[in-house]
Design an enzyme around this catalytic site. Structure first.
Site, PDB file in Angstrom:
ATOM      1  N   GLY A 173       0.869  -1.201   0.119  1.00 58.07           N
ATOM      2  CA  GLY A 173       0.185  -0.191   0.158  1.00 58.07           C
ATOM      3  C   GLY A 173       0.715   1.199  -0.156  1.00 58.07           C
ATOM      4  O   GLY A 173       2.010   1.281   0.487  1.00 58.07           O
ATOM      5  N   GLY A 174       0.359   2.569  -0.227  1.00 55.73           N
ATOM      6  CA  GLY A 174       1.079   3.828  -0.443  1.00 55.73           C
ATOM      7  C   GLY A 174       1.073   4.159   0.947  1.00 55.73           C
ATOM      8  O   GLY A 174       0.451   3.626   2.086  1.00 55.73           O
ATOM      9  N   ARG A 186       0.122   6.113   4.105  1.00 55.70           N
ATOM     10  CA  ARG A 186      -1.375   6.138   4.871  1.00 55.70           C
ATOM     11  C   ARG A 186      -2.531   5.686   4.243  1.00 55.70           C
ATOM     12  O   ARG A 186      -3.311   6.063   4.349  1.00 55.70           O
ATOM     13  CB  ARG A 186      -1.655   7.927   4.999  1.00 55.70           C
ATOM     14  CG  ARG A 186      -0.749   8.602   6.163  1.00 55.70           C
ATOM     15  CD  ARG A 186      -0.975   8.094   7.505  1.00 55.70           C
ATOM     16  NE  ARG A 186      -0.225   8.800   8.285  1.00 55.70           N
ATOM     17  CZ  ARG A 186       0.922   8.238   9.045  1.00 55.70           C
ATOM     18  NH1 ARG A 186       1.624   7.351   8.719  1.00 55.70           N
ATOM     19  NH2 ARG A 186       1.520   9.178  10.038  1.00 55.70           N
ATOM     20  N   SER A 187      -2.073   4.519   3.691  1.00 55.58           N
ATOM     21  CA  SER A 187      -3.141   3.809   2.892  1.00 55.58           C
ATOM     22  C   SER A 187      -4.044   2.910   3.985  1.00 55.58           C
ATOM     23  O   SER A 187      -5.015   2.468   3.444  1.00 55.58           O
ATOM     24  CB  SER A 187      -2.605   3.049   1.885  1.00 55.58           C
ATOM     25  OG  SER A 187      -1.473   1.895   2.238  1.00 55.58           O
ATOM     26  N   GLY A 188      -3.558   2.597   5.198  1.00 54.55           N
ATOM     27  CA  GLY A 188      -4.051   1.606   5.780  1.00 54.55           C
ATOM     28  C   GLY A 188      -3.373   0.300   6.114  1.00 54.55           C
ATOM     29  O   GLY A 188      -3.872  -0.712   6.411  1.00 54.55           O
ATOM     30  N   ALA A 212       9.584  -4.819  14.225  1.00 51.55           N
ATOM     31  CA  ALA A 212       9.771  -3.549  14.093  1.00 51.55           C
ATOM     32  C   ALA A 212      11.024  -3.443  13.215  1.00 51.55           C
ATOM     33  O   ALA A 212      12.087  -3.337  13.956  1.00 51.55           O
ATOM     34  CB  ALA A 212       9.548  -2.521  15.033  1.00 51.55           C
ATOM     35  N   THR A 213      11.157  -3.108  11.917  1.00 51.69           N
ATOM     36  CA  THR A 213      12.503  -2.936  11.255  1.00 51.69           C
ATOM     37  C   THR A 213      13.136  -1.334  11.284  1.00 51.69           C
ATOM     38  O   THR A 213      14.312  -1.263  10.968  1.00 51.69           O
ATOM     39  CB  THR A 213      12.364  -3.138   9.688  1.00 51.69           C
ATOM     40  OG1 THR A 213      11.204  -2.441   9.119  1.00 51.69           O
ATOM     41  CG2 THR A 213      11.945  -4.482   9.696  1.00 51.69           C
ATOM     42  N   HIS A 266       2.767   3.587  16.583  1.00 55.38           N
ATOM     43  CA  HIS A 266       2.542   2.334  16.139  1.00 55.38           C
ATOM     44  C   HIS A 266       2.682   1.373  17.478  1.00 55.38           C
ATOM     45  O   HIS A 266       2.125   0.615  17.644  1.00 55.38           O
ATOM     46  CB  HIS A 266       3.928   1.751  15.247  1.00 55.38           C
ATOM     47  CG  HIS A 266       3.490   2.221  13.800  1.00 55.38           C
ATOM     48  ND1 HIS A 266       3.067   1.006  12.981  1.00 55.38           N
ATOM     49  CD2 HIS A 266       3.484   3.333  13.126  1.00 55.38           C
ATOM     50  CE1 HIS A 266       2.850   1.523  11.811  1.00 55.38           C
ATOM     51  NE2 HIS A 266       3.043   2.760  11.734  1.00 55.38           N
ATOM     52  N   ARG A 279      -0.275  -1.233  19.509  1.00 54.79           N
ATOM     53  CA  ARG A 279      -0.368  -2.996  19.422  1.00 54.79           C
ATOM     54  C   ARG A 279      -1.109  -3.487  20.768  1.00 54.79           C
ATOM     55  O   ARG A 279      -0.717  -2.916  21.924  1.00 54.79           O
ATOM     56  CB  ARG A 279       1.257  -3.135  19.548  1.00 54.79           C
ATOM     57  CG  ARG A 279       2.094  -2.983  18.347  1.00 54.79           C
ATOM     58  CD  ARG A 279       3.538  -3.105  18.470  1.00 54.79           C
ATOM     59  NE  ARG A 279       4.266  -2.166  17.224  1.00 54.79           N
ATOM     60  CZ  ARG A 279       5.451  -1.884  17.558  1.00 54.79           C
ATOM     61  NH1 ARG A 279       6.261  -2.375  18.599  1.00 54.79           N
ATOM     62  NH2 ARG A 279       5.848  -0.790  16.867  1.00 54.79           N
TER      63      ARG A 279
END
Length: 382
Positions: free
Chosen positions: A195-196, A198-200, A219-220, A244, A248
């Protein structure tokens, strides 16, 4: 225990009277309705949203009193216990039901609770409660879990059905009796979510693993250490990472670092959410020194450039091999790049080209690939 759902909708039913939202409009167009949520247990115990359980006819239950410790009916009737956010009900036959008390409520059984045979949960409010119940062993393979309080918080019936299939739960209709657990196909071992910005896409990846009892969030991109420099945007980047982390579920574990291949290879069970491939590749490019080299050319006349390219190739190959042979379930998030303007810098074009190639290789080794566009999910055919 007999669990019949007289109604399965929100407090006003669905579609809601007078509501012009897209969800309600779709329901009316399809002729679909859901009455306000009401459940009847064993034909005698009635529970409506926001109300305590009550006997359905005179004499069905003895003179018990409601309270934090529960109450029981005479003549071997039901034992009803209030738990935070819901009700714990045990039938005369020993069957056990966990019920969310009202829309938005998340029932939280105590540490002494045992396995439930049935669970009616508001999964539109929080699907992650399902993973927590499974982690605690309160919901298992033999538990019939049904989504309850279904209303216009979900954009369509089709979307709710899709989610229920992901989580392995029942999507009931008014009048249904909750019977055997939902039989759903085994989830794919490898899913790539594209996805782009802020696409979700991250939210969709998290949603897919909401019902899993054992999830590690890989988390990379680590938060910047030391004092943040506003001129470099570190404060904004740290805020993104903090957001983020905050969303979680508390039961999820977190691992951070660039060595995604090593972590995937050594995770023998459970599920791993890799978020994301783009930040992983950015770290590899930085570590290899490739950002300072022109790796977009067909040839590498400079020895340093060729060496950097080889380091990037080796890291990508290692990730692909780990992905191909992963013993745990994997869901990875990656950016869909190249649909906009050509990056004005050489480093930007390098990242775009390399990530596009990596996405292709991951997709080729994945059972499932989805593209998220404005929060809508498109399955990419193989």
């Amino acid at each position: 225990m007999d669990v019949q759902l007289i109604g399965t909708g929100g407090p006003d039913g669905w579609p809601r009277p007078g509501c012009r939202c897209a969800s309600c409009a779709r329901g009316r167009a399809a002729g679909r309705t859901r009455s306000p949520a009401t459940v009847v247990v064993d034909g005698t115990l009635h529970i409506a949203a926001g109300q305590p359980p009550r006997p359905g006819r005179a004499g069905a239950l003895g003179g018990g009193q409601s309270g934090d410790t529960g109450w029981s009916g005479g003549g071997g009737g039901h034992v009803v216990r209030r738990v935070p956010g819901g009700w714990d009900i045990t039938g005369p036959d020993g069957g056990r039901l966990l019920l969310a008390a009202e829309p938005g409520a998340i029932p939280e059984p105590g540490d002494d609770a045992g396995q439930y045979d049935y669970a009616l949960l508001d999964l539109a409010a929080s699907p992650f409660q399902l993973g927590d119940l499974r982690q605690r062993g309160l919901v298992r393979a033999g538990t019939a879990v049904a989504a309850f309080y279904l209303d216009d918080r979900i954009c369509s019936e089709q979307e709710m059905a899709r989610r229920c299939l992901l989580w392995g739960v029942i999507l009931p209709d008014d009048g249904d009796r909750v019977g055997a657990p939902a039989h759903t196909p085994a989830p794919p071992t490898r899913t790539l979510v594209l996805g782009g910005a802020r696409s979700g896409k991250s939210g969709e990846a998290e949603l897919r693993l909401a019902g899993e009892p054992d999830v590690t969030y890989l988390a990379t991109a680590a938060a910047p250490g030391g004092a943040a420099d506003p001129d470099r945007g570190d404060l904004e980047w740290a805020a993104r990472i903090a957001a983020h982390r905050a969303r979680r579920p508390p039961g999820w574990k977190t691992a951070e670092g660039v060595d995604a291949a090593g972590f995937i290879r050594n995770k023998s069970s459970g599920a791993v959410l890799v978020d994301g491939i783009g930040t992983w590749l950015a770290g590899v490019l930085d570590e290899s020194g490739a950002r300072d080299q022109d790796l977009g050319a067909a040839a590498y006349p400079e020895a340093g450039s060729a060496a950097a390219a080889n380091r990037v190739d080796a890291a990508v190959d290692d990730l692909i091999q780990a992905w191909r042979q992963a013993p745990a379930r994997l869901v990875a998030v990656s950016d869909e790049v190249g649909s906009g303007v050509v990056p004005p810098t050489r480093a930007g074009r390098l990242f775009r080209d390399r990530l596009g190639q990596l996405n292709q290789r991951l997709a080729a080794e994945s059972e499932e690939v989805v593209l998220v566009v404005a929060g809508r999910i498109l399955t990419v055919a193989t």
